[in-house]
Design an enzyme around this catalytic site. Structure first.
Site, PDB file in Angstrom:
ATOM      1  N   GLN A 156       0.815  -1.211   0.000  1.00  0.00           N
ATOM      2  CA  GLN A 156       0.000   0.000   0.000  1.00  0.00           C
ATOM      3  C   GLN A 156       0.851   1.265   0.000  1.00  0.00           C
ATOM      4  O   GLN A 156       2.061   1.215   0.186  1.00  0.00           O
ATOM      5  CB  GLN A 156      -0.982  -0.020   1.188  1.00  0.00           C
ATOM      6  CG  GLN A 156      -0.351  -0.405   2.517  1.00  0.00           C
ATOM      7  CD  GLN A 156      -1.290  -1.140   3.468  1.00  0.00           C
ATOM      8  OE1 GLN A 156      -2.505  -1.099   3.317  1.00  0.00           O
ATOM      9  NE2 GLN A 156      -0.740  -1.800   4.477  1.00  0.00           N
ATOM     10  N   ASP A 170      -0.082 -12.737   6.016  1.00  0.00           N
ATOM     11  CA  ASP A 170      -1.509 -12.566   5.748  1.00  0.00           C
ATOM     12  C   ASP A 170      -2.348 -13.204   6.860  1.00  0.00           C
ATOM     13  O   ASP A 170      -2.198 -14.388   7.157  1.00  0.00           O
ATOM     14  CB  ASP A 170      -1.816 -13.230   4.399  1.00  0.00           C
ATOM     15  CG  ASP A 170      -3.237 -12.941   3.935  1.00  0.00           C
ATOM     16  OD1 ASP A 170      -4.042 -12.403   4.735  1.00  0.00           O
ATOM     17  OD2 ASP A 170      -3.541 -13.251   2.777  1.00  0.00           O
ATOM     18  N   GLY A 171      -3.243 -12.412   7.425  1.00  0.00           N
ATOM     19  CA  GLY A 171      -4.092 -12.890   8.511  1.00  0.00           C
ATOM     20  C   GLY A 171      -4.999 -14.039   8.098  1.00  0.00           C
ATOM     21  O   GLY A 171      -5.340 -14.899   8.912  1.00  0.00           O
ATOM     22  N   ASP A 222      -8.437  -6.073  13.453  1.00  0.00           N
ATOM     23  CA  ASP A 222      -8.184  -4.624  13.411  1.00  0.00           C
ATOM     24  C   ASP A 222      -7.652  -4.321  12.018  1.00  0.00           C
ATOM     25  O   ASP A 222      -6.459  -4.130  11.825  1.00  0.00           O
ATOM     26  CB  ASP A 222      -7.145  -4.297  14.505  1.00  0.00           C
ATOM     27  CG  ASP A 222      -6.747  -2.832  14.530  1.00  0.00           C
ATOM     28  OD1 ASP A 222      -7.355  -2.035  13.800  1.00  0.00           O
ATOM     29  OD2 ASP A 222      -5.817  -2.496  15.282  1.00  0.00           O
ATOM     30  N   SER A 223      -8.553  -4.334  11.031  1.00  0.00           N
ATOM     31  CA  SER A 223      -8.100  -4.323   9.642  1.00  0.00           C
ATOM     32  C   SER A 223      -8.467  -3.045   8.923  1.00  0.00           C
ATOM     33  O   SER A 223      -9.317  -2.275   9.372  1.00  0.00           O
ATOM     34  CB  SER A 223      -8.740  -5.494   8.898  1.00  0.00           C
ATOM     35  OG  SER A 223     -10.081  -5.192   8.628  1.00  0.00           O
ATOM     36  N   THR A 224      -7.842  -2.851   7.761  1.00  0.00           N
ATOM     37  CA  THR A 224      -8.234  -1.768   6.871  1.00  0.00           C
ATOM     38  C   THR A 224      -9.626  -2.085   6.301  1.00  0.00           C
ATOM     39  O   THR A 224     -10.187  -3.142   6.559  1.00  0.00           O
ATOM     40  CB  THR A 224      -7.195  -1.637   5.722  1.00  0.00           C
ATOM     41  OG1 THR A 224      -6.742  -2.939   5.351  1.00  0.00           O
ATOM     42  CG2 THR A 224      -5.985  -0.852   6.166  1.00  0.00           C
TER      43      THR A 224
END
Ligand code: AAT
Length: 275
Positions: A31, A137-138, A155-157
């Site tokens: 990002q 990666d979660g 707690d993600s984007t």
């Protein structure tokens, strides 16, 4: 010359912040990352043009995404945070004396590094010996762990690109399996004001998997709509039935036992979404 950061909060409406200084701006593997210092909210982490957290209002989000599930579970020992590379959720989790281990699974190592450098107030607990950091990666991480965590915090984007798979039924099934038999999960689930359909869909996806599913709200000035939703899914304990008179005193600025009860009281337009 005045510099302003403009965040498109929804097509046709934006928030703008006067910027004093850009501390870092880089394209990471995943990002566009910036940490800027602003007049009104202090330093803020911005990913792909979207404000993720600010010094001034981060306490609301980080306290609410952690203390609601951690005070619902009677004895949380092992906690997982998916995303949250700034470390704010980890800082709050480690305020609970029962917690022996808090794992952070963040996909973008640059978020962790830059927050350690420029947002020490938020990232300060990432060096705690009880915190274990995994960069990856979660979705994959949660698939590979079974019956392990008492609490999982997503707690993600927002639900696009790398975070898209962190919202929805398939991921929640894997979360269910990664939790212990009385485990609890919570996720940030966007703004019911601007994105009612997202809130509704995500809530129903969680409700199809967890015996107890509730929505709670908190006032976060820099998130679109200013009033943010969280979805909690629990195998056993009901977060609305906690005996709040037994909650011990904790060093917080937003969370109180009264807020624990009140945050589940929903305005009518939000009640309609989770009927
Ligand atoms: N603590 C408040 C900050 C965030 S940041 C969310 C983090 O999730 C980002 O650092 C991002 O890199 C990470 N992330 C995104 N997708 C994944 C994934 N698949 N696996 C692991 N980590 C991921 C949340 C802000 C909410 C913003 C609301 N508008």
């Amino acid at each position: 010359m005045e510099m302003w950061l403009k965040e498109m909060q929804i097509e046709g409406a934006a928030m703008t912040y006067k910027v004093k200084e850009t501390l870092v701006r880089k394209k990471t593997q995943y990002q566009d990352l910036a940490i800027v210092d602003t007049d009104v909210f202090g330093r803020m982490l911005v990913l792909d043009g979207i404000v993720q957290t600010t010094i001034k209002d981060e306490f609301v989000y980080h306290e609410m995404i952690t203390h609601i599930p951690l005070f619902t579970h009677p004895n949380p020992k092992k906690v997982l945070v998916v995303g949250g590379g700034d470390g704010g959720a980890i800082r709050e989790i480690l305020k609970h004396p029962s917690v022996e281990k808090a794992v952070l699974c963040e996909i973008d190592g640059d978020v962790i590094e830059e927050c350690k450098k420029y947002l020490p107030e938020i990232s300060c607990a990432l060096d705690d010996p009880r915190c274990e950091i995994f960069v990856g990666d979660g979705i994959q991480y949660v698939k590979e762990h079974k019956n392990e965590f008492d609490v999982i915090i997503v707690d993600s984007t927002d639900p696009f690109s790398i975070a898209e798979g962190l919202f929805g039924g398939n991921f929640y099934k894997d979360i269910y399996n990664a939790l212990t038999e009385d485990g609890i999960f919570v996720a940030q689930t966007e703004t019911p004001f601007y994105l009612p359909e997202t809130v509704k869909k995500v809530f129903n996806d969680a409700r199809n998997i967890f015996p107890v599913t509730k929505l709670f709200m908190a006032a976060i000035p820099t998130y679109p709509g200013g009033y943010w939703s969280f979805t909690i899914g629990s195998k056993k304990y009901d977060p609305t039935q906690v005996d709040t008179t037994k909650i011990p005193e904790l060093d917080t600025k937003y969370y109180t036992p009264e807020i624990h009860k009140a945050c589940f009281v929903l305005p009518k337009y939000i009640q309609e979404l989770v009927k």
